[in-house]
Write a protein that holds these residues in place. Sequence first.
Motif, PDB file in Angstrom:
ATOM      1  N   THR A  24     -36.048 -27.553 -23.002  1.00  0.00           N
ATOM      2  CA  THR A  24     -36.143 -27.735 -21.504  1.00  0.00           C
ATOM      3  C   THR A  24     -37.612 -27.897 -21.201  1.00  0.00           C
ATOM      4  O   THR A  24     -37.404 -29.167 -19.605  1.00  0.00           O
ATOM      5  CB  THR A  24     -36.653 -26.081 -21.244  1.00  0.00           C
ATOM      6  OG1 THR A  24     -35.410 -24.895 -21.420  1.00  0.00           O
ATOM      7  CG2 THR A  24     -37.029 -25.988 -20.056  1.00  0.00           C
ATOM      8  N   PHE A  25     -39.024 -28.429 -21.763  1.00  0.00           N
ATOM      9  CA  PHE A  25     -39.676 -28.765 -21.388  1.00  0.00           C
ATOM     10  C   PHE A  25     -38.893 -30.542 -21.056  1.00  0.00           C
ATOM     11  O   PHE A  25     -39.352 -31.517 -19.782  1.00  0.00           O
ATOM     12  CB  PHE A  25     -40.338 -29.055 -22.494  1.00  0.00           C
ATOM     13  CG  PHE A  25     -41.862 -30.170 -22.389  1.00  0.00           C
ATOM     14  CD1 PHE A  25     -42.840 -29.875 -21.208  1.00  0.00           C
ATOM     15  CD2 PHE A  25     -41.871 -31.607 -22.919  1.00  0.00           C
ATOM     16  CE1 PHE A  25     -43.935 -30.389 -21.619  1.00  0.00           C
ATOM     17  CE2 PHE A  25     -42.949 -32.804 -22.918  1.00  0.00           C
ATOM     18  CZ  PHE A  25     -44.018 -31.594 -21.715  1.00  0.00           C
ATOM     19  N   LYS A  26     -38.867 -31.483 -22.088  1.00  0.00           N
ATOM     20  CA  LYS A  26     -37.992 -32.900 -22.229  1.00  0.00           C
ATOM     21  C   LYS A  26     -37.456 -32.254 -20.645  1.00  0.00           C
ATOM     22  O   LYS A  26     -37.272 -33.349 -20.110  1.00  0.00           O
ATOM     23  CB  LYS A  26     -37.164 -32.777 -22.757  1.00  0.00           C
ATOM     24  CG  LYS A  26     -37.708 -33.137 -24.069  1.00  0.00           C
ATOM     25  CD  LYS A  26     -37.183 -33.642 -25.526  1.00  0.00           C
ATOM     26  CE  LYS A  26     -37.797 -33.416 -26.541  1.00  0.00           C
ATOM     27  NZ  LYS A  26     -37.111 -33.357 -28.169  1.00  0.00           N
ATOM     28  N   SER A  27     -36.545 -32.252 -20.335  1.00  0.00           N
ATOM     29  CA  SER A  27     -35.441 -31.827 -18.388  1.00  0.00           C
ATOM     30  C   SER A  27     -36.557 -31.912 -17.609  1.00  0.00           C
ATOM     31  O   SER A  27     -35.892 -32.227 -16.416  1.00  0.00           O
ATOM     32  CB  SER A  27     -34.580 -31.331 -18.636  1.00  0.00           C
ATOM     33  OG  SER A  27     -33.660 -30.798 -19.287  1.00  0.00           O
ATOM     34  N   ILE A  28     -37.443 -30.868 -17.940  1.00  0.00           N
ATOM     35  CA  ILE A  28     -38.860 -30.913 -16.649  1.00  0.00           C
ATOM     36  C   ILE A  28     -38.774 -31.975 -16.540  1.00  0.00           C
ATOM     37  O   ILE A  28     -38.864 -32.960 -15.088  1.00  0.00           O
ATOM     38  CB  ILE A  28     -38.965 -29.956 -16.448  1.00  0.00           C
ATOM     39  CG1 ILE A  28     -38.311 -28.115 -16.643  1.00  0.00           C
ATOM     40  CG2 ILE A  28     -40.805 -29.949 -15.495  1.00  0.00           C
ATOM     41  CD1 ILE A  28     -39.198 -27.364 -16.795  1.00  0.00           C
ATOM     42  N   VAL A  29     -39.408 -32.917 -17.391  1.00  0.00           N
ATOM     43  CA  VAL A  29     -39.830 -34.488 -17.187  1.00  0.00           C
ATOM     44  C   VAL A  29     -39.352 -35.441 -17.121  1.00  0.00           C
ATOM     45  O   VAL A  29     -39.974 -35.848 -15.942  1.00  0.00           O
ATOM     46  CB  VAL A  29     -40.687 -34.387 -18.969  1.00  0.00           C
ATOM     47  CG1 VAL A  29     -41.326 -35.579 -18.911  1.00  0.00           C
ATOM     48  CG2 VAL A  29     -42.245 -33.618 -19.567  1.00  0.00           C
ATOM     49  N   SER A  30     -38.450 -35.038 -17.762  1.00  0.00           N
ATOM     50  CA  SER A  30     -37.318 -35.702 -17.239  1.00  0.00           C
ATOM     51  C   SER A  30     -36.834 -35.802 -14.952  1.00  0.00           C
ATOM     52  O   SER A  30     -36.836 -37.259 -14.414  1.00  0.00           O
ATOM     53  CB  SER A  30     -35.651 -35.628 -18.109  1.00  0.00           C
ATOM     54  OG  SER A  30     -34.791 -36.962 -16.982  1.00  0.00           O
ATOM     55  N   ILE A  31     -36.291 -34.835 -14.724  1.00  0.00           N
ATOM     56  CA  ILE A  31     -36.493 -34.256 -13.816  1.00  0.00           C
ATOM     57  C   ILE A  31     -37.902 -35.222 -12.410  1.00  0.00           C
ATOM     58  O   ILE A  31     -37.434 -35.641 -11.969  1.00  0.00           O
ATOM     59  CB  ILE A  31     -36.257 -33.167 -12.906  1.00  0.00           C
ATOM     60  CG1 ILE A  31     -34.780 -32.926 -13.416  1.00  0.00           C
ATOM     61  CG2 ILE A  31     -36.910 -32.726 -11.594  1.00  0.00           C
ATOM     62  CD1 ILE A  31     -34.670 -31.534 -13.619  1.00  0.00           C
ATOM     63  N   PHE A  32     -38.987 -34.468 -12.906  1.00  0.00           N
ATOM     64  CA  PHE A  32     -40.341 -35.465 -12.448  1.00  0.00           C
ATOM     65  C   PHE A  32     -40.327 -37.324 -12.525  1.00  0.00           C
ATOM     66  O   PHE A  32     -40.279 -37.954 -11.531  1.00  0.00           O
ATOM     67  CB  PHE A  32     -41.511 -34.412 -13.477  1.00  0.00           C
ATOM     68  CG  PHE A  32     -41.493 -32.945 -12.928  1.00  0.00           C
ATOM     69  CD1 PHE A  32     -41.260 -33.060 -11.325  1.00  0.00           C
ATOM     70  CD2 PHE A  32     -42.553 -32.322 -14.142  1.00  0.00           C
ATOM     71  CE1 PHE A  32     -42.339 -30.986 -11.076  1.00  0.00           C
ATOM     72  CE2 PHE A  32     -42.663 -31.212 -13.872  1.00  0.00           C
ATOM     73  CZ  PHE A  32     -42.660 -31.173 -12.803  1.00  0.00           C
ATOM     74  N   LYS A  33     -39.464 -37.554 -13.264  1.00  0.00           N
ATOM     75  CA  LYS A  33     -39.812 -39.175 -13.319  1.00  0.00           C
ATOM     76  C   LYS A  33     -38.513 -39.625 -12.619  1.00  0.00           C
ATOM     77  O   LYS A  33     -38.643 -40.862 -12.000  1.00  0.00           O
ATOM     78  CB  LYS A  33     -39.558 -39.655 -14.993  1.00  0.00           C
ATOM     79  CG  LYS A  33     -40.569 -39.168 -16.193  1.00  0.00           C
ATOM     80  CD  LYS A  33     -40.195 -40.043 -17.416  1.00  0.00           C
ATOM     81  CE  LYS A  33     -41.467 -39.727 -18.260  1.00  0.00           C
ATOM     82  NZ  LYS A  33     -41.325 -40.196 -19.540  1.00  0.00           N
ATOM     83  N   GLU A  34     -37.571 -38.482 -12.489  1.00  0.00           N
ATOM     84  CA  GLU A  34     -36.783 -39.441 -10.980  1.00  0.00           C
ATOM     85  C   GLU A  34     -37.309 -39.701 -10.016  1.00  0.00           C
ATOM     86  O   GLU A  34     -36.359 -40.519  -8.581  1.00  0.00           O
ATOM     87  CB  GLU A  34     -35.397 -38.630 -11.685  1.00  0.00           C
ATOM     88  CG  GLU A  34     -34.518 -38.251 -12.393  1.00  0.00           C
ATOM     89  CD  GLU A  34     -33.176 -37.322 -12.203  1.00  0.00           C
ATOM     90  OE1 GLU A  34     -33.589 -35.860 -10.968  1.00  0.00           O
ATOM     91  OE2 GLU A  34     -31.632 -37.860 -12.633  1.00  0.00           O
ATOM     92  N   LYS A  35     -37.952 -38.485  -9.676  1.00  0.00           N
ATOM     93  CA  LYS A  35     -38.441 -38.239  -7.790  1.00  0.00           C
ATOM     94  C   LYS A  35     -37.372 -37.895  -7.217  1.00  0.00           C
ATOM     95  O   LYS A  35     -37.770 -39.040  -5.823  1.00  0.00           O
ATOM     96  CB  LYS A  35     -39.221 -39.551  -7.954  1.00  0.00           C
ATOM     97  CG  LYS A  35     -40.842 -39.511  -8.674  1.00  0.00           C
ATOM     98  CD  LYS A  35     -41.417 -40.674  -8.472  1.00  0.00           C
ATOM     99  CE  LYS A  35     -42.970 -40.733  -7.117  1.00  0.00           C
ATOM    100  NZ  LYS A  35     -43.314 -41.813  -6.697  1.00  0.00           N
ATOM    101  N   LYS A  36     -36.589 -37.595  -7.566  1.00  0.00           N
ATOM    102  CA  LYS A  36     -35.322 -37.341  -6.537  1.00  0.00           C
ATOM    103  C   LYS A  36     -35.710 -35.822  -6.011  1.00  0.00           C
ATOM    104  O   LYS A  36     -35.737 -34.780  -7.276  1.00  0.00           O
ATOM    105  CB  LYS A  36     -33.814 -37.517  -7.397  1.00  0.00           C
ATOM    106  CG  LYS A  36     -33.924 -39.205  -7.374  1.00  0.00           C
ATOM    107  CD  LYS A  36     -32.763 -39.204  -7.492  1.00  0.00           C
ATOM    108  CE  LYS A  36     -31.725 -40.846  -8.387  1.00  0.00           C
ATOM    109  NZ  LYS A  36     -30.957 -40.787  -9.083  1.00  0.00           N
ATOM    110  N   SER A  37     -35.935 -35.132  -4.960  1.00  0.00           N
ATOM    111  CA  SER A  37     -35.634 -34.214  -4.150  1.00  0.00           C
ATOM    112  C   SER A  37     -34.230 -33.269  -5.515  1.00  0.00           C
ATOM    113  O   SER A  37     -33.361 -32.014  -4.554  1.00  0.00           O
ATOM    114  CB  SER A  37     -35.631 -34.016  -3.117  1.00  0.00           C
ATOM    115  OG  SER A  37     -34.686 -34.574  -2.536  1.00  0.00           O
TER     116      SER A  37
END
Length: 193
Positions: free
Chosen positions: A79-92
């Motif tokens: 879950t932590f890694k998924s959230i970090v990955s989403i933050f890195k995408e910078k897409k809404s």
Amino acid sequence: PKKNTYFFLISHQLSHLIPTIRSRCIKFKLEKPSFENFAKIINNNKEDIIESDINFLYDLSYGSPGLALEYYTEDIQNTFKSIVSIFKEKKSLSHDIIDLANNQASQNNDYFNSFLFIIKFILSNLIKIYSGVNIQEQFTSEVKNTFDDLKNYINLKKCIEIINYINQNQKDLFIYNLDKKIFTLNLFSEISN
């Protein structure tokens, strides 16, 4: 109360107690347990937990076994890694965000609270970095490297906006049994705005 009656108040943030109460208390500062003691407590309560999860929980909970046990899920690091990955995408909005929102929507409230706790953990540590605090020494797991990298993807303003969104809406989410999927999608829509 009757004579010889004592109240023990435990607070992780003394400033949350009103001054009237604080002025009438004897204060004892308790240090967090060592990693070894933390690991023993966790292993006594969760026998099948893997060592990397214990290291991660120690960092996530700032050494609090109670918090670690409250927020522990078997896929907490994923879950932590998924959230970090989403933050890195910078897409809404992306497939990853939709998948995460669908997954979170199907979970119970305790699991969802764990998810929100992880997001706040990430963002509050980024805010510390932006404020000039050296957080490297307080972590034992690989999580410390994540924050230095993540600050290149999400700025201070976004961190504050997302934490404010969570703080303003989290209580209503559970009181009114609102849709967790919509809440999650709205939360991540703050990234690119």
